[in-house]
Each structure stands twice: as structure tokens, then as C-alpha cells.
Write an enzyme that holds these catalytic residues in place. Sequence first.
Site, PDB file in Angstrom:
ATOM      1  N   THR A 107       0.637  -1.212  -0.032  1.00  0.00           N
ATOM      2  CA  THR A 107      -0.122  -0.097  -0.108  1.00  0.00           C
ATOM      3  C   THR A 107       0.942   1.305  -0.117  1.00  0.00           C
ATOM      4  O   THR A 107       0.520   2.279  -0.724  1.00  0.00           O
ATOM      5  CB  THR A 107      -0.880  -0.052   1.128  1.00  0.00           C
ATOM      6  OG1 THR A 107      -1.748  -1.223   1.104  1.00  0.00           O
ATOM      7  CG2 THR A 107      -1.631   1.379   1.462  1.00  0.00           C
ATOM      8  N   SER A 131       1.443  -7.529  -1.137  1.00  0.00           N
ATOM      9  CA  SER A 131       2.111  -8.584  -0.188  1.00  0.00           C
ATOM     10  C   SER A 131       1.088  -9.797   0.055  1.00  0.00           C
ATOM     11  O   SER A 131       1.547 -10.789   0.318  1.00  0.00           O
ATOM     12  CB  SER A 131       2.533  -7.866   1.034  1.00  0.00           C
ATOM     13  OG  SER A 131       1.686  -8.065   1.801  1.00  0.00           O
ATOM     14  N   THR A 160       1.569  -4.394   4.225  1.00  0.00           N
ATOM     15  CA  THR A 160       1.477  -4.790   5.630  1.00  0.00           C
ATOM     16  C   THR A 160       0.938  -6.253   5.766  1.00  0.00           C
ATOM     17  O   THR A 160       0.976  -6.722   7.014  1.00  0.00           O
ATOM     18  CB  THR A 160       0.511  -3.723   6.250  1.00  0.00           C
ATOM     19  OG1 THR A 160      -0.593  -3.657   5.595  1.00  0.00           O
ATOM     20  CG2 THR A 160       1.275  -2.379   6.355  1.00  0.00           C
ATOM     21  N   ASP A 161       0.169  -6.460   4.760  1.00  0.00           N
ATOM     22  CA  ASP A 161      -0.558  -7.841   5.123  1.00  0.00           C
ATOM     23  C   ASP A 161       0.227  -9.166   5.438  1.00  0.00           C
ATOM     24  O   ASP A 161      -0.076  -9.744   6.363  1.00  0.00           O
ATOM     25  CB  ASP A 161      -1.409  -8.344   3.608  1.00  0.00           C
ATOM     26  CG  ASP A 161      -2.593  -7.404   3.675  1.00  0.00           C
ATOM     27  OD1 ASP A 161      -2.781  -6.693   4.801  1.00  0.00           O
ATOM     28  OD2 ASP A 161      -3.483  -7.742   2.762  1.00  0.00           O
TER      29      ASP A 161
HETATM   30  C1  SIN Z   1      -0.337  -5.356   0.833  1.00  0.00           C
HETATM   31  O1  SIN Z   1      -0.012  -6.038   1.953  1.00  0.00           O
HETATM   32  O2  SIN Z   1       0.619  -5.159  -0.132  1.00  0.00           O
HETATM   33  C2  SIN Z   1      -1.318  -4.484   0.840  1.00  0.00           C
HETATM   34  C3  SIN Z   1      -1.886  -3.879   2.088  1.00  0.00           C
HETATM   35  C4  SIN Z   1      -0.998  -2.978   2.769  1.00  0.00           C
HETATM   36  O3  SIN Z   1       0.406  -2.959   2.416  1.00  0.00           O
HETATM   37  O4  SIN Z   1      -1.584  -2.364   3.886  1.00  0.00           O
END
Ligand code: SIN
Length: 341
Positions: free
Chosen positions: A19, A65, A98-99
Site C-alpha cells: 500500500t 503482499s 503490511t498484510d
Molecule cells: C499489501 O499487503 O501489499 C497491501 C496491504 C497493505 O500494504 O497495507
Amino acid sequence: MPVAEAAARVLRVLGTGGTIAGRAASAHDAVGYQAGVLPVHALLEGLPRPAGWTVQARQVFNIDSKDMSAGHWRALLDEVDAALAEPSVGAVLVTHGTDTLEETAWLLQAALAPAKPVVLTGAMRPASALAPDGPQNLMDALVLATDERLQAGGGVWVTLAGRVFDAASVRKVHPMRLDAFAGGDAGPVAWVEGGQVRWLAGLPVQPPVAVARLAPQQWQRAPWPRVEWITSHAGADGALVRALLLQHRAAQSGAVAEAPLRGLVVAGTGNGAVHAALAEALGQAQAEGVEVWLTTRCAEGRVVVADSGGRAAQRWNVCPLPPAKARVALLLHLLQRDATG
Ligand code: SIN
């Protein structure tokens, strides 16, 4: 003027997407965006560089991710390992979705046990948002990666929303909040405030599970062993394990091209308890050569095994890590075991 100035240390920034590199059609849209769009160079534009450091950015891949694969992890391990081996590189920073950030953080810690700091960061709002959190998180990560205390201690660290977590404890605990990460009962180990790191305690010296650095040829081997993660719950009857065993047998006989099941992480209820019907199916999996590791589905704490036995199952290896990281640990364990025969 000094006769010879010390050469600037290099901070290698590796972009992997997320993100933090995401874009939406509208600045008001913090949900319906695409992750992994902007290049890492663009994320660094306009951010102050730490004094005495040269920042070098490289794009490893640019993905959401949730789609992280063993191939992506192999590529990232290669990049981080190569960067750490360069004498001029003093620290590595990875921008990440973050995932699955907590899994990658533990992968890098466990596989590389880096003597130099490796810092991961990401963002909860896309770069196109009215008030994106990515630039501040990245600025904090630049500060953290070049912090003198981390320079001395190395290791893998995560910072988001001003908080710093160690690779073993960090977990994503909220789908939307900017402070979406927590360190469970370990809490944050530090804060980044106004361009400075405020450490709350001594650096944790020992990860909670013994890790032995992998040799590059160990992680470069493909495919990686298949390790799945399942949860014990009310009504769990083992059907999922039996289905996996069907796949396992078919893969072993060559009837399907997929890799056979090698490991199962079970997130037990409470202190690692497993439904009796699921336990029976897991026993069958073990009998067929599948390695079974147990952890807890609780958000905090770890399974405590009593010497006297009792409810916490003693039939499986108990892993002190949360399920997503326990799966990574079991993967690495199998990679190491395969390499040593
Ligand atoms: C991801 O994990 O690539 C999308 C969600 C995020 O980064 O918060």
C-alpha cells in the site's frame, strides 16, 4: 578541511510493493486502491537523507503482499543477503505491504540472522491518499535503520506509526488503523519521535526459537516444501487434514504435479489445545511423515507445556511463534533438514 573524510555508509532501500506504493483513482479512496504501483525511487523523493549516509534504492518486485510467494521470498533473500555482504552497506530497509510483513520480517531474521540492521516498513493508506502515512513511516525507517544502537546490534526490525517492533513479536492486528501493528505482550521496543529513536528497553538478544542461518543454496532450492497452517475450532473434525493427505499421497505418487505436504502448523485453542477429532487426523498425518507443529490461535502469549502433561498436547513440537511465523519457521526447518540430509 579534513585531509580524508570518512566514506558515507550506504543504506540500501529495497522496494517490494504494498500500500505504501499504492494508488487509487481518488485521493479520498483509502480502500479501493491498487497496491504495488509506484517505484521505490518515487517513495523516497523529497525525504531527508540521514546525515553521513548515501541512500541507494532498488526495486526487487512490486506486488500486493497478499500475493507473496516462495519465489518472491527467494528473490528478496538473495537481495538482502547480497546487500549485507557489501562492506559499504551499513543497513538495509525494505518497503513492504503490511498484510504479510510479519512473515517476511521473521523469514529475514531467521534465515539471515543479520549482524547489520534490516528494517521493514509499509503503510496503511495508499500514496495517493489525502493524508498518506507512508512518507512518515519511511522517514522513521530511515532514522531507525541508521540508529547507532541498531548499527551495533543488527537484526530485523519493523516500524509503522512511530512504533518499533522486533521481528519475532510483530503482528498485524488491525485491518484499517494507521497503528495496525502490535508486539503482543512484548509491546513496542522503541518509538521514533521527531527524527530520533527512543528505546524502551534493552534490545532483545535471543529470538524465541533457535535460528541457524541458512546458506544461500538452501533457500535457493525450488520448490520449497509445502507447509500449511490450520486452526482448531469448535466443530473441527479433521476433514481438512484428510483432504491434504489425499493431495499428499497423489503428489507423492506423481499423480499431481504439486509439491507434497511436508508440514502442518496447527493454531490450537487457548494453551495449544486441539479438538479430539482434529488430533486424530493430525496423528495420521504424522504417521505419513508430515511434520506437525503446534502454536496458539490466541493473539498474545505462547503455549506453555507442563512437565506433568495435561491439556497442552505433548504429541507435537510446540512453537513459541504466532501461526504465520510458525509456518515460516517450519518451512526453514525443513529446508535445513533437506540440505543436511
Ligand atoms: C499489501 O499487503 O501489499 C497491501 C496491504 C497493505 O500494504 O497495507
